[in-house]
Design a protein around this motif. Sequence first.
Motif, PDB file in Angstrom:
ATOM      1  N   LEU A 135       0.986  13.541   6.468  1.00 41.49           N
ATOM      2  CA  LEU A 135       1.245  12.116   6.189  1.00 41.49           C
ATOM      3  C   LEU A 135       0.729  11.565   7.726  1.00 41.49           C
ATOM      4  CD1 LEU A 135       2.869  12.831   3.651  1.00 41.49           C
ATOM      5  CD2 LEU A 135       4.354  10.854   4.476  1.00 41.49           C
ATOM      6  N   ASP A 136      -0.014  10.730   7.701  1.00 37.62           N
ATOM      7  CA  ASP A 136      -0.483   9.819   8.676  1.00 37.62           C
ATOM      8  C   ASP A 136       0.101   8.459   8.555  1.00 37.62           C
ATOM      9  OD1 ASP A 136      -1.800   8.110  10.528  1.00 37.62           O
ATOM     10  OD2 ASP A 136      -3.864   8.996  10.196  1.00 37.62           O
ATOM     11  N   LEU A 137       1.138   8.031   9.233  1.00 36.75           N
ATOM     12  CA  LEU A 137       1.835   6.927   9.224  1.00 36.75           C
ATOM     13  C   LEU A 137       1.357   5.853   9.706  1.00 36.75           C
ATOM     14  CD1 LEU A 137       5.635   8.112  10.089  1.00 36.75           C
ATOM     15  CD2 LEU A 137       4.341   8.320   7.940  1.00 36.75           C
ATOM     16  N   THR A 138       0.459   5.919  10.505  1.00 34.91           N
ATOM     17  CA  THR A 138      -0.496   4.911  10.999  1.00 34.91           C
ATOM     18  C   THR A 138      -1.376   4.101  10.035  1.00 34.91           C
ATOM     19  OG1 THR A 138      -0.294   5.652  13.356  1.00 34.91           O
ATOM     20  CG2 THR A 138      -1.913   3.951  12.991  1.00 34.91           C
ATOM     21  N   ASN A 139      -2.028   5.019   9.368  1.00 34.75           N
ATOM     22  CA  ASN A 139      -3.040   4.461   8.422  1.00 34.75           C
ATOM     23  C   ASN A 139      -2.224   4.755   6.942  1.00 34.75           C
ATOM     24  OD1 ASN A 139      -5.232   4.037  10.432  1.00 34.75           O
ATOM     25  ND2 ASN A 139      -5.007   6.304  10.572  1.00 34.75           N
ATOM     26  N   SER A 140      -1.065   5.172   6.797  1.00 33.86           N
ATOM     27  CA  SER A 140      -0.554   5.191   5.382  1.00 33.86           C
ATOM     28  C   SER A 140      -1.485   6.295   4.500  1.00 33.86           C
ATOM     29  CB  SER A 140      -0.511   3.997   4.703  1.00 33.86           C
ATOM     30  OG  SER A 140       0.432   2.990   5.198  1.00 33.86           O
ATOM     31  N   ALA A 141      -1.942   7.415   5.159  1.00 33.27           N
ATOM     32  CA  ALA A 141      -2.843   8.291   4.463  1.00 33.27           C
ATOM     33  C   ALA A 141      -2.101   9.576   4.188  1.00 33.27           C
ATOM     34  CB  ALA A 141      -4.115   8.229   5.209  1.00 33.27           C
ATOM     35  N   VAL A 142      -2.487  10.189   3.221  1.00 31.44           N
ATOM     36  CA  VAL A 142      -2.151  11.655   2.909  1.00 31.44           C
ATOM     37  C   VAL A 142      -3.216  12.540   2.673  1.00 31.44           C
ATOM     38  CG1 VAL A 142      -0.644  13.037   1.451  1.00 31.44           C
ATOM     39  CG2 VAL A 142      -0.029  10.575   1.894  1.00 31.44           C
ATOM     40  N   THR A 143      -3.177  13.776   3.409  1.00 28.13           N
ATOM     41  CA  THR A 143      -4.188  14.775   3.195  1.00 28.13           C
ATOM     42  C   THR A 143      -3.762  15.958   2.839  1.00 28.13           C
ATOM     43  OG1 THR A 143      -4.509  15.092   5.466  1.00 28.13           O
ATOM     44  CG2 THR A 143      -6.113  13.517   4.761  1.00 28.13           C
ATOM     45  N   ILE A 144      -4.266  16.882   1.979  1.00 32.51           N
ATOM     46  CA  ILE A 144      -4.145  18.254   1.706  1.00 32.51           C
ATOM     47  C   ILE A 144      -4.949  19.078   2.138  1.00 32.51           C
ATOM     48  CG2 ILE A 144      -3.136  19.829   0.172  1.00 32.51           C
ATOM     49  CD1 ILE A 144      -1.582  17.648  -1.153  1.00 32.51           C
ATOM     50  N   GLN A 145      -4.928  19.996   2.912  1.00 29.92           N
ATOM     51  CA  GLN A 145      -6.349  20.790   3.240  1.00 29.92           C
ATOM     52  C   GLN A 145      -7.369  19.980   3.919  1.00 29.92           C
ATOM     53  OE1 GLN A 145      -6.868  23.475  -0.054  1.00 29.92           O
ATOM     54  NE2 GLN A 145      -5.553  25.124   0.833  1.00 29.92           N
ATOM     55  N   GLY A 146      -7.317  18.690   4.438  1.00 36.94           N
ATOM     56  CA  GLY A 146      -8.057  17.875   4.868  1.00 36.94           C
ATOM     57  C   GLY A 146      -8.757  17.046   3.769  1.00 36.94           C
ATOM     58  N   ASP A 147      -8.303  17.082   2.501  1.00 31.82           N
ATOM     59  CA  ASP A 147      -8.840  16.302   1.278  1.00 31.82           C
ATOM     60  C   ASP A 147      -7.813  15.197   1.182  1.00 31.82           C
ATOM     61  OD1 ASP A 147     -10.846  18.000   0.902  1.00 31.82           O
ATOM     62  OD2 ASP A 147      -9.518  19.171  -0.479  1.00 31.82           O
ATOM     63  N   ALA A 148      -8.318  13.944   1.062  1.00 33.52           N
ATOM     64  CA  ALA A 148      -7.673  12.843   0.961  1.00 33.52           C
ATOM     65  C   ALA A 148      -7.050  12.649  -0.152  1.00 33.52           C
ATOM     66  CB  ALA A 148      -8.392  11.481   1.522  1.00 33.52           C
ATOM     67  N   ILE A 149      -5.559  12.085  -0.466  1.00 33.19           N
ATOM     68  CA  ILE A 149      -4.809  11.926  -1.684  1.00 33.19           C
ATOM     69  C   ILE A 149      -4.685  10.612  -1.975  1.00 33.19           C
ATOM     70  CG2 ILE A 149      -2.840  12.705  -2.953  1.00 33.19           C
ATOM     71  CD1 ILE A 149      -4.566  14.794  -2.304  1.00 33.19           C
ATOM     72  N   SER A 150      -5.033  10.202  -2.901  1.00 39.82           N
ATOM     73  CA  SER A 150      -4.989   8.637  -3.287  1.00 39.82           C
ATOM     74  C   SER A 150      -3.469   8.283  -3.617  1.00 39.82           C
ATOM     75  CB  SER A 150      -6.023   8.230  -4.368  1.00 39.82           C
ATOM     76  OG  SER A 150      -5.601   6.775  -4.596  1.00 39.82           O
ATOM     77  N   LEU A 151      -2.757   7.659  -3.238  1.00 35.80           N
ATOM     78  CA  LEU A 151      -1.383   7.257  -3.309  1.00 35.80           C
ATOM     79  C   LEU A 151      -1.111   5.558  -3.523  1.00 35.80           C
ATOM     80  CD1 LEU A 151       0.929   9.777  -1.528  1.00 35.80           C
ATOM     81  CD2 LEU A 151       0.065  10.042  -3.822  1.00 35.80           C
ATOM     82  N   THR A 152      -0.362   5.519  -4.406  1.00 34.68           N
ATOM     83  CA  THR A 152       0.020   3.967  -4.267  1.00 34.68           C
ATOM     84  C   THR A 152       0.887   3.695  -3.081  1.00 34.68           C
ATOM     85  OG1 THR A 152       1.917   4.004  -5.784  1.00 34.68           O
ATOM     86  CG2 THR A 152      -0.100   3.610  -6.911  1.00 34.68           C
ATOM     87  N   ALA A 153       1.371   2.479  -2.735  1.00 38.65           N
ATOM     88  CA  ALA A 153       2.305   2.189  -1.809  1.00 38.65           C
ATOM     89  C   ALA A 153       3.521   2.619  -2.117  1.00 38.65           C
ATOM     90  CB  ALA A 153       2.207   0.659  -1.420  1.00 38.65           C
ATOM     91  N   SER A 154       4.000   2.393  -3.208  1.00 35.63           N
ATOM     92  CA  SER A 154       5.227   2.867  -3.584  1.00 35.63           C
ATOM     93  C   SER A 154       5.407   4.489  -3.599  1.00 35.63           C
ATOM     94  CB  SER A 154       5.842   2.313  -4.760  1.00 35.63           C
ATOM     95  OG  SER A 154       4.995   2.819  -5.913  1.00 35.63           O
ATOM     96  N   GLU A 155       4.396   5.114  -3.997  1.00 32.59           N
ATOM     97  CA  GLU A 155       4.317   6.578  -3.956  1.00 32.59           C
ATOM     98  C   GLU A 155       4.391   7.095  -2.438  1.00 32.59           C
ATOM     99  OE1 GLU A 155       1.800   6.999  -8.091  1.00 32.59           O
ATOM    100  OE2 GLU A 155       0.911   7.203  -6.364  1.00 32.59           O
TER     101      GLU A 155
END
Length: 224
Positions: A135-155
């Motif tokens: 979880l990248d808290l600065t950019n509100s981003a999630v990756t798994i094995q380097g692949d970006a995972i698209s989440l809503t703000a609440s998720e």
Amino acid sequence: MGRILLIEDDEKIASVVEDALCAYNHVVDVTGTGPDGLEHLRYHHYDMAIIDWGLPGMPGFTVCETYRNEGGKIPILFLTGQTDVVKKVQALDSGADDYMCKPFSLDELIARVSALLRRPPEEEDQIVSSGTMQLDLTNSAVTIQGDAISLTASEFALLKLLMQNPSTVFTYGAIIDKLFHSEAEFAEKAVRQRVMVLRKKIAQDGHGDSIVTVTGQGYKFERR
């Protein structure tokens, strides 16, 4: 208002302190032994804890020290009949934030509780990891094995809450209070639906299984 754990084996003192805190709209859980208190700290979410020094089963400073060594960060206030400086230093060295000797003024106790609850939270790590998920808290981003995972703000907010507090059980009510604010979302069903969708989105590399259902209580996150 905060959710407070009171670990105190003297039933009279516990009752008086609980009533005083509740009068200021705090939500209070009370337990009377060291092992039970540590169990509550491990598996439930609190905003602070008030711990007696001399507890059955495990001294209060050991409860505090163990909780801190496991990564627990909430403010802790000691209540104790011990007045010598050595004991006070031992309490603070175990990870306590404040210390009050018995007998004490309830007004002073409430003031100290309020001060501890007003403290700003510790600065967060900007990257929270579990196995191959980050979880990248600065950019509100999630990756798994380097692949970006698209989440809503609440998720993202739900995953952040769980990952930053591993092994802590969050009840439906605690999740609702912390994350969801509109009346339409104010239901356990909404929480269950969000967890179900979130698990599917982070299923890659088995991370969906990291969000564990605790029957009759809520959810917790187990690091990989």
